[in-house]
Design an enzyme around this catalytic site. Structure first.
Site, PDB file in Angstrom:
ATOM      1  N   ASP A 174     -15.873 -15.381 -14.995  1.00  0.00           N
ATOM      2  CA  ASP A 174     -16.608 -16.391 -15.759  1.00  0.00           C
ATOM      3  C   ASP A 174     -16.674 -15.913 -17.208  1.00  0.00           C
ATOM      4  OD1 ASP A 174     -19.804 -18.034 -15.053  1.00  0.00           O
ATOM      5  OD2 ASP A 174     -18.475 -18.156 -16.790  1.00  0.00           O
ATOM      6  N   ASP A 180     -13.243 -22.241 -18.125  1.00  0.00           N
ATOM      7  CA  ASP A 180     -13.678 -20.849 -18.338  1.00  0.00           C
ATOM      8  C   ASP A 180     -14.019 -20.100 -17.051  1.00  0.00           C
ATOM      9  OD1 ASP A 180     -15.962 -22.189 -17.727  1.00  0.00           O
ATOM     10  OD2 ASP A 180     -17.147 -21.430 -19.400  1.00  0.00           O
ATOM     11  N   GLU A 181     -13.555 -20.592 -15.918  1.00  0.00           N
ATOM     12  CA  GLU A 181     -13.855 -19.919 -14.653  1.00  0.00           C
ATOM     13  C   GLU A 181     -12.659 -19.948 -13.715  1.00  0.00           C
ATOM     14  OE1 GLU A 181     -17.287 -21.056 -12.350  1.00  0.00           O
ATOM     15  OE2 GLU A 181     -18.368 -21.586 -14.185  1.00  0.00           O
TER      16      GLU A 181
END
Length: 411
Positions: free
Chosen positions: A11, A105-106
């Site tokens: 993350d 973003d993960e």
DNA sequence: TCTGGGGTCCTAGGACCC
DNA sequence: TCTGGGGTCCTAGGACCC
């Protein structure tokens, strides 16, 4: 070979804000917040310096400025985030092909079979953190666990720049007092319902009588119990394989509430163009059009859909279908937000138009699309133009996947 | 000057057909 | 001139995620 899977969840910390700080050294170490364009906008991401003042995602811009008067507001730039995200995801692929991108973003990685090469999962995590920091100046939080559910939970436990390992023998102890809302899949509403059953922690959820959960929640009752126990068999599924989008939609909150039909139509035309253009870029067409309207009071809204006989993806057809829905509706209040969505999608091979005039129309649209691709959105339209302040916010959303079909960044 | 925008999945109920 | 049940398609709305 370990006897259980080893999953990793990565993350990026304050991703959009970190990218902006990296791109502009003057922003480093300062409280900044990334927002969409347009008037009525909220904080999409803020730097940790800003969070220290109480700035949170989802806050109205003015509200954030009240918390932190020196807050630097940055209008988001999709291309930067998409580019950075893609490069980071590529880097991850050097450690395993089993990567599931969850958002811009993960990502989850299944590194079970990578250990013979890289040693331990912790070592992979340290290598990735160091490389991402060095190449992009961005920190990330990583969770390592026997499954995706727990890996995601773990990555949330230490922020920013954390590394948390949940070993199989630690699962029970860690979950015992963990609030249920920390689990991915249990939102506000589910939390409220479970609280009413006197269930507050994962430990309590995992021990709950399954029949009691099933009576209350139906089919997902047994899944809930498993989640409470930290059980999750879902595989890390690389995205490219079966990543077919199910719908394409755009919505916008208007700068001011509007009541006049003519004003509403202008926004509908723009939204229809945005939807049509993206659908054409993806090579999809759809039979179902949904019009979404949120009213001035914010709380009342409706979504009305209509399924056509044939699949469409041209902007004027989408526009016509949206108007047809609008015309079946009374608007009791001024309109705050409008949305247009195309679903019931069909993926199409490039096909020849049957009739000359259809061909011409389609060529004209392709020409407009290519001009728009080169010079930005909304320069070329075939209908009424909106003033430049009215183009709506530059859509940014952490939910977009960098490479996937959800990427709406202008190429 | 209150409160964004992109998705996915699920459910309940109605229409319609056999 | 009253009553089935199964299946599919469609609509509306809500919960969840980032």
């Amino acid at each position: 070979m370990p006897e259980h899977r080893i999953c990793m969840h990565i993350d990026m910390n304050a991703f959009f804000a970190s990218v902006e700080q990296q791109a502009n050294p003057e922003l480093q170490g300062k409280p900044i917040a990334v927002v969409g364009g347009g008037g009525r906008t909220v904080i999409t991401t803020s730097s940790y310096e800003a969070r220290a003042f109480g700035v949170k995602t989802g806050m109205a811009k003015w509200e954030a400025l009240r918390c932190c008067p020196q807050l630097i507001i940055v209008i988001g730039d999709n291309k930067k985030y998409t580019y950075t995200s893609s490069r980071i995801m590529e880097m991850m692929k050097e450690y395993t092909p089993l990567i599931e991108v969850f958002s811009i973003d993960e990502a989850w990685l299944d590194v079970t079979h990578s250990l013979s090469i890289f040693g331990t999962a912790e070592r992979i995590a340290y290598l990735l953190k160091a490389r991402i920091k060095e190449s992009f100046g961005i920190t990330c939080s990583i969770g390592i666990a026997p499954n995706k559910l727990l890996a995601k939970l773990a990555s949330d436990m230490q922020k920013p720049d954390g590394l948390t390992v949940i070993k199989p023998e630690d699962v029970e102890r860690i979950l015992e007092r963990m609030p249920i809302k920390e689990l991915c899949g249990i939102g506000k509403n589910m939390e409220r319902h479970l609280n009413m059953m006197s269930i507050y922690t994962c430990g309590e959820l995992g021990r709950c009588d399954e029949a009691r959960l099933t009576r209350k929640f139906g089919i997902i009752g047994s899944r809930l119990k498993q989640m409470g126990q930290g059980v999750d068999d879902s595989p890390v599924t690389p995205n490219e394989e079966d990543d077919e989008v199910k719908s394409v939609g755009h919505s916008m909150t208007l700068r001011q509430d509007v009541s006049k039909r003519g004003d509403i139509l202008k926004y509908l035309l723009q939204l229809s163009e945005m939807v049509g253009r993206r659908a054409r870029r993806y090579g999809v067409s759809g039979r179902t059009i949904t019009l979404h309207v949120r009213f001035a009071d914010f709380y009342s809204s409706f979504g009305k859909q209509n399924t056509l006989k044939s699949h469409i993806n041209q902007s004027d057809e989408i526009y016509k279908a949206a108007i047809a829905i609008l015309d079946t509706t009374e608007l009791p209040q001024p309109v705050r937000q409008l949305g247009v969505k195309l679903s019931n999608l069909k993926y199409q091979a490039e096909q020849l138009s049957l009739f000359q005039e259809m061909q011409k129309k389609s060529d004209a649209i392709k020409a407009m699309d290519s001009v728009n691709d080169r010079f930005g959105e909304f320069k070329v339209t075939f209908g009424s133009l909106l003033s430049s302040e009215d183009k709506g916010s530059h859509v940014i959303s952490p939910a977009w996947r960098p490479d996937g079909i959800r990427n709406v960044a202008v190429k």
